[in-house]
Design a protein around this motif. Structure first.
Motif, mmCIF file in Angstrom:
data_model
loop_
_atom_site.group_PDB
_atom_site.id
_atom_site.type_symbol
_atom_site.label_atom_id
_atom_site.label_comp_id
_atom_site.label_asym_id
_atom_site.label_seq_id
_atom_site.Cartn_x
_atom_site.Cartn_y
_atom_site.Cartn_z
ATOM 1 N N HIS A 1 0.686 -1.146 -0.121
ATOM 2 C CA HIS A 1 0.020 0.416 0.005
ATOM 3 C C HIS A 1 0.775 1.251 -0.093
ATOM 4 O O HIS A 1 0.695 2.379 -0.151
ATOM 5 N N ALA A 2 1.941 0.854 0.071
ATOM 6 C CA ALA A 2 3.103 2.697 0.006
ATOM 7 C C ALA A 2 3.020 3.366 -0.546
ATOM 8 O O ALA A 2 2.890 4.881 -0.945
ATOM 9 N N LYS A 3 2.598 3.041 -1.890
ATOM 10 C CA LYS A 3 3.014 3.798 -3.139
ATOM 11 C C LYS A 3 1.514 4.282 -2.872
ATOM 12 O O LYS A 3 2.079 5.454 -3.557
ATOM 13 N N LEU A 4 0.218 4.035 -2.771
ATOM 14 C CA LEU A 4 -0.899 4.509 -2.967
ATOM 15 C C LEU A 4 -0.691 5.763 -1.832
ATOM 16 O O LEU A 4 -0.955 6.775 -2.072
ATOM 17 N N VAL A 5 -0.001 5.379 -0.449
ATOM 18 C CA VAL A 5 -0.007 6.394 0.510
ATOM 19 C C VAL A 5 0.641 7.646 0.076
ATOM 20 O O VAL A 5 0.427 8.694 0.267
ATOM 21 N N ILE B 1 -7.775 9.323 -3.086
ATOM 22 C CA ILE B 1 -6.763 8.555 -3.692
ATOM 23 C C ILE B 1 -7.377 7.392 -4.336
ATOM 24 O O ILE B 1 -7.083 6.490 -3.212
ATOM 25 N N SER B 2 -7.585 6.958 -5.544
ATOM 26 C CA SER B 2 -7.902 5.319 -5.069
ATOM 27 C C SER B 2 -7.716 4.648 -6.225
ATOM 28 O O SER B 2 -7.203 4.980 -6.861
ATOM 29 N N THR B 3 -7.420 3.232 -6.206
ATOM 30 C CA THR B 3 -6.874 1.923 -6.824
ATOM 31 C C THR B 3 -8.021 1.783 -7.813
ATOM 32 O O THR B 3 -7.954 1.142 -8.836
ATOM 33 N N PHE C 1 -8.510 0.680 -3.185
ATOM 34 C CA PHE C 1 -8.298 0.775 -1.647
ATOM 35 C C PHE C 1 -8.213 2.486 -1.943
ATOM 36 O O PHE C 1 -8.326 3.144 -3.545
ATOM 37 N N VAL C 2 -8.530 2.903 -0.923
ATOM 38 C CA VAL C 2 -7.768 4.389 -0.960
ATOM 39 C C VAL C 2 -7.231 4.470 0.437
ATOM 40 O O VAL C 2 -7.138 4.878 1.139
ATOM 41 N N ALA C 3 -6.577 5.792 -0.463
ATOM 42 C CA ALA C 3 -5.696 7.110 0.584
ATOM 43 C C ALA C 3 -5.613 8.039 0.830
ATOM 44 O O ALA C 3 -6.299 8.679 -0.445
ATOM 45 N N GLN C 4 -6.488 9.204 2.201
ATOM 46 C CA GLN C 4 -6.328 10.393 1.715
ATOM 47 C C GLN C 4 -5.590 10.827 3.047
ATOM 48 O O GLN C 4 -5.241 10.488 3.840
ATOM 49 N N HIS C 5 -5.305 11.916 2.480
ATOM 50 C CA HIS C 5 -4.651 12.690 3.453
ATOM 51 C C HIS C 5 -4.872 14.450 3.414
ATOM 52 O O HIS C 5 -5.852 15.028 1.760
ATOM 53 N N GLU C 6 -5.064 15.124 4.135
ATOM 54 C CA GLU C 6 -5.561 16.280 4.039
ATOM 55 C C GLU C 6 -4.982 17.272 5.666
ATOM 56 O O GLU C 6 -4.470 17.365 6.479
ATOM 57 N N HIS C 7 -5.139 18.775 4.897
ATOM 58 C CA HIS C 7 -4.286 19.961 5.786
ATOM 59 C C HIS C 7 -5.249 20.868 5.882
ATOM 60 O O HIS C 7 -5.960 21.648 4.728
ATOM 61 N N THR C 8 -5.325 21.389 6.681
ATOM 62 C CA THR C 8 -6.082 23.264 7.208
ATOM 63 C C THR C 8 -5.292 24.352 6.548
ATOM 64 O O THR C 8 -3.873 24.235 7.403
ATOM 65 N N ILE C 9 -5.558 24.502 5.454
ATOM 66 C CA ILE C 9 -4.395 25.688 5.267
ATOM 67 C C ILE C 9 -5.280 27.418 5.658
ATOM 68 O O ILE C 9 -6.005 27.469 4.668
#
Length: 252
Positions: free
Chosen positions: A119-123, A205-207, A228-236
């Protein structure tokens, strides 16, 4: 919201620091054999130490302090006592909270322990796309153009994006204008980013899947097709130059 005073910025920085540090420490605390409830309880105690109120329960009555989604779960995963973490799991933790009238939101996916399922590539793709997208934003730019950038970036990496989950404005409440910061180009979205606007930008981001589906529990969103889906989020905060990443302490 738009940052219009020093007190607004200080308030947003404090709320953002609380959720960012909580997310980072929860990620470090997670281990195989632990229940999601135990991990969530730990997150709740961290937020309490900051004097912050967990947004999911405060706003929607969600059964947890944070959202913890595992493997085929995309978002809003319930941190149940019987949901156990295992080595190699794709785990997503989303932490949002209110502190002294200011709200902040952040999240991130990671592989628990050894990456036995690859899963690391997706992350890594999700994380890098988020950071590039944040720096792509300029005042006056159409929100839809950011979606185009994210979707094309995902396509270059061999992935798709989830279309029914989006980023959003934030500040004096959890969800504010602009209400939809999608991960794809939406020609009907005429909203524009503005200087000093506070937003939560998140990648999904989804496979395989393009839309998340809700389970019968009324909360958990899954891919529905074993992808699988990886999500990342920031408040800016949007500025004329580099964005001010309020949740940078999460180390995403």
């Amino acid at each position: 919201m738009s940052i219009s005073s020093a007190s607004d910025l200080i308030g947003m920085q404090a709320a953002s620091s609380a959720v960012a540090i909580t997310l980072k420490k929860m990620r470090e605390y997670a281990r195989p054999g632990m229940s999601c409830k135990e991990l969530d309880d730990y997150g709740g105690s961290l937020l309490e130490s900051f004097g912050a109120n967990p947004a999911p329960s405060k706003t929607y009555g969600f059964p947890g302090n944070t959202c913890i989604s595992v493997n085929h779960e995309v978002a809003h995963g319930i941190p149940r006592k019987d949901k156990m973490l295992a080595a190699g799991d794709l785990v997503n933790i989303d932490v949002s909270a209110e502190l002294n009238g200011y709200w902040s939101d952040n999240g991130g996916s990671f592989v628990l322990g050894e990456d036995v399922s690859g899963h690391a590539k997706l992350v890594n793709a999700s994380r890098s796309i988020l950071l590039n997208a944040i720096h792509y934003i300029k005042p006056g730019m159409k929100v839809a153009e950011l979606g185009r950038f994210i979707e094309l970036s995902a396509k270059k990496e061999g992935y798709k994006v989830i279309r029914n989950l989006t980023g959003h404005g934030i500040g004096r409440s959890l969800h504010e204008y602009p209400h939809s910061i999608a991960n794809f180009f939406d020609p009907y979205n005429r909203d524009r980013f503005k200087k000093n606007m506070v937003i939560a930008v998140e990648t999904f981001i989804s496979t395989g899947a393009r839309n998340a589906k809700e389970l019968n529990d009324g909360w958990t969103l899954v891919t529905g097709d074993e992808s699988f889906v990886a999500q990342h989020e920031h408040t800016i905060v949007i500025t004329e130059k580099a964005p001010l990443i309020l949740t940078a302490a999460n180390d995403i």
